[in-house]
Design a protein around this motif. Structure first.
Motif, PDB file in Angstrom:
ATOM      1  N   THR A   1       5.314 -63.275 -18.882  1.00 25.45           N
ATOM      2  CA  THR A   1       5.549 -61.834 -18.972  1.00 25.45           C
ATOM      3  C   THR A   1       4.873 -61.230 -20.204  1.00 25.45           C
TER       4      THR A   1
ATOM      5  N   HIS B   1       3.760 -53.247 -24.056  1.00 24.77           N
ATOM      6  CA  HIS B   1       3.763 -53.996 -22.798  1.00 24.77           C
ATOM      7  C   HIS B   1       3.646 -53.062 -21.603  1.00 24.77           C
ATOM      8  N   VAL B   2       2.744 -53.397 -20.676  1.00 25.15           N
ATOM      9  CA  VAL B   2       2.591 -52.592 -19.459  1.00 25.15           C
ATOM     10  C   VAL B   2       2.741 -53.409 -18.178  1.00 25.15           C
ATOM     11  N   MET B   3       2.424 -54.721 -18.219  1.00 23.02           N
ATOM     12  CA  MET B   3       2.511 -55.539 -17.007  1.00 23.02           C
ATOM     13  C   MET B   3       2.371 -57.002 -17.403  1.00 23.02           C
ATOM     14  N   VAL B   4       2.875 -57.883 -16.551  1.00 24.22           N
ATOM     15  CA  VAL B   4       2.766 -59.314 -16.835  1.00 24.22           C
ATOM     16  C   VAL B   4       1.313 -59.710 -17.019  1.00 24.22           C
TER      17      VAL B   4
ATOM     18  N   GLU C   1      -2.758 -59.218 -14.775  1.00 23.67           N
ATOM     19  CA  GLU C   1      -2.833 -58.263 -13.670  1.00 23.67           C
ATOM     20  C   GLU C   1      -3.617 -56.993 -14.018  1.00 23.67           C
ATOM     21  N   LEU C   2      -3.514 -56.542 -15.249  1.00 22.46           N
ATOM     22  CA  LEU C   2      -4.173 -55.306 -15.646  1.00 22.46           C
ATOM     23  C   LEU C   2      -5.242 -55.585 -16.705  1.00 22.46           C
TER      24      LEU C   2
END
Length: 397
Positions: free
Chosen positions: A280, A72-75, A78-79
């Motif tokens: 998330t 996991h890096v971001m909700v 977004e990325l």
């Protein structure tokens, strides 16, 4: 030192007073294993989850490879993440042009929740129609459209402006009007006991939705990815839903779900309000990598092979206590004389190494939904055990 069973009963929330409480320490292919080496042939696939069996090597490798890169890096949303991109591209390549945009979530219930919000937001309407004996999940919104009052009544009030109609009833299509935001349908009803709609019914339903401007949402959480034979049961029935809902076997054993629609339709989540639907862990890179690996294997399984294996069960499960076998492919419901008989059959089969189950809204039916990779010998063995137990139980009566 407390046993694993004691810890399970003391510290894990229980959903019934009589859980199976069978300890599993390993699983491979169509077989589960206990700590003492006891094996159980899996006839339910974690409720249509383990279509490729347990620990498919391609899925395991994909999970390991992605976990070494990043998790996991971001909700969600977004990325730019290659596992999400690659999965979306592969998945939409198998779908009609109007189903071109994926929203990845964590589960089937969450996918249903997102699809319901999408329909209300896109149409400006509030009424949601589902079917009697439908199961779409256990969260509050999904529970609101469940087609069985027994599981709902303790949690009311639930979502307003919902209606259930009879599955397969042409007359009940009249309840779908210009007030209806969406109709949510299972191409084959799962927890009703693997029930097929009448021939042509889904096309009539799709036509009615189009006439009044309601979205048609196909819940393929159980039926997709060759469970009934074709990759997608709704498309095989000759309809193209406005929204396609997926989960369960999608991740090859990892948690993931998705609702898929046209890019323009999905765009309503980007404004009024911005972030109209957020999650998330949706589209978790490890789950997406697993799902992509599973999809690449599943798409090459011949539909005819699933149909053939389903016929093997039908041909062998012939017994006076078996009243009917419903369903399609490897999504079957074996109707017995009573719920009592079915529960005792399930209990005794487990003692003999065959793991079976019943249906929420059809407790007199035995669930047959093994991993798609089950071989003929395993099918013969499972049927032999079931028939032996039925003979024993018949002699007691």
């Amino acid at each position: 030192m407390r046993s694993n069973r004691q810890v399970f009963l003391e510290h894990l929330a229980q959903t019934s007073h009589e859980p199976l409480a069978v300890e599993i320490t390993a699983a491979s292919g169509a077989v589960l294993y206990g700590p003492d080496g006891t094996s159980y042939l899996d006839l339910i696939s974690g409720i249509a989850v383990s279509n490729l069996g347990h620990c498919h090597p391609d899925v395991v490798e994909a999970v390991q490879r992605q976990a070494e890169k990043f998790m996991h890096v971001m909700v969600y949303g977004e990325l730019i993440q290659a596992p999400q991109n690659d999965l979306a591209a592969e998945l939409t390549s198998l779908l009609p042009a109007s189903l071109n945009c994926c929203y990845f979530v964590n589960s089937g219930s969450e996918a249903i929740e997102g699809a319901m919000k999408l329909a209300k937001r896109a149409t400006g309407r509030t009424e949601i129609i589902s079917f009697h004996k439908a199961y779409h999940g256990s969260t509050q919104g999904a529970l609101s459209i469940m087609g069985d009052e027994f599981f709902k009544t303790a949690y009311r009030p639930l979502l307003p402006d919902t209606r259930q109609i009879s599955y397969g009833s042409v007359a009940d299509l009249a309840f779908i009007t210009q007030k209806t935001a969406c109709v949510i349908v299972e191409p084959v009803q799962g927890e009703a006991g693997a029930v097929l709609p009448p021939e042509g019914y889904l096309k009539l339903l799709a036509s009615k939705c189009k006439d009044v401007g309601a979205l048609l949402i196909a819940d393929e959480i159980q039926t997709a990815f060759r469970r009934t034979g074709p990759m997608f049961a709704s498309l095989s029935a000759g309809i193209i839903p406005d929204v396609l809902v997926l989960a369960k076997s999608m991740g090859g054993g990892m948690p993931i779900g998705s609702f898929i629609a046209d890019k323009k339709l999905m765009g309503v989540f980007a404004e009024n309000p911005v972030l109209g639907h957020i999650t998330t862990f949706g589209g978790h890179p490890v789950s997406c990598a697993a799902a992509l690996a599973a999809l690449k294997v599943t798409r090459h399984i011949p539909e005819s092979e699933i149909v053939r294996k389903g016929e093997l069960f039908r041909e062998r499960l012939v017994h006076p206590a078996v009243k009917e076998i419903t369903g399609k492919g490897l999504m079957l419901g074996v109707k017995l004389e009573s719920e009592t008989l079915n529960r005792e059959l399930i209990r005794r089969c487990m003692l003999r190494g065959v793991f079976t189950d019943w249906f929420l809204f059809a407790p007199d039916k035995l669930r047959i939904a093994p991993p798609l990779i089950i071989d003929d010998h395993q099918i013969f063995m499972a049927c032999e055990v079931i028939l032996q137990v039925l003979d024993e139980l018949s002699q007691k009566q």
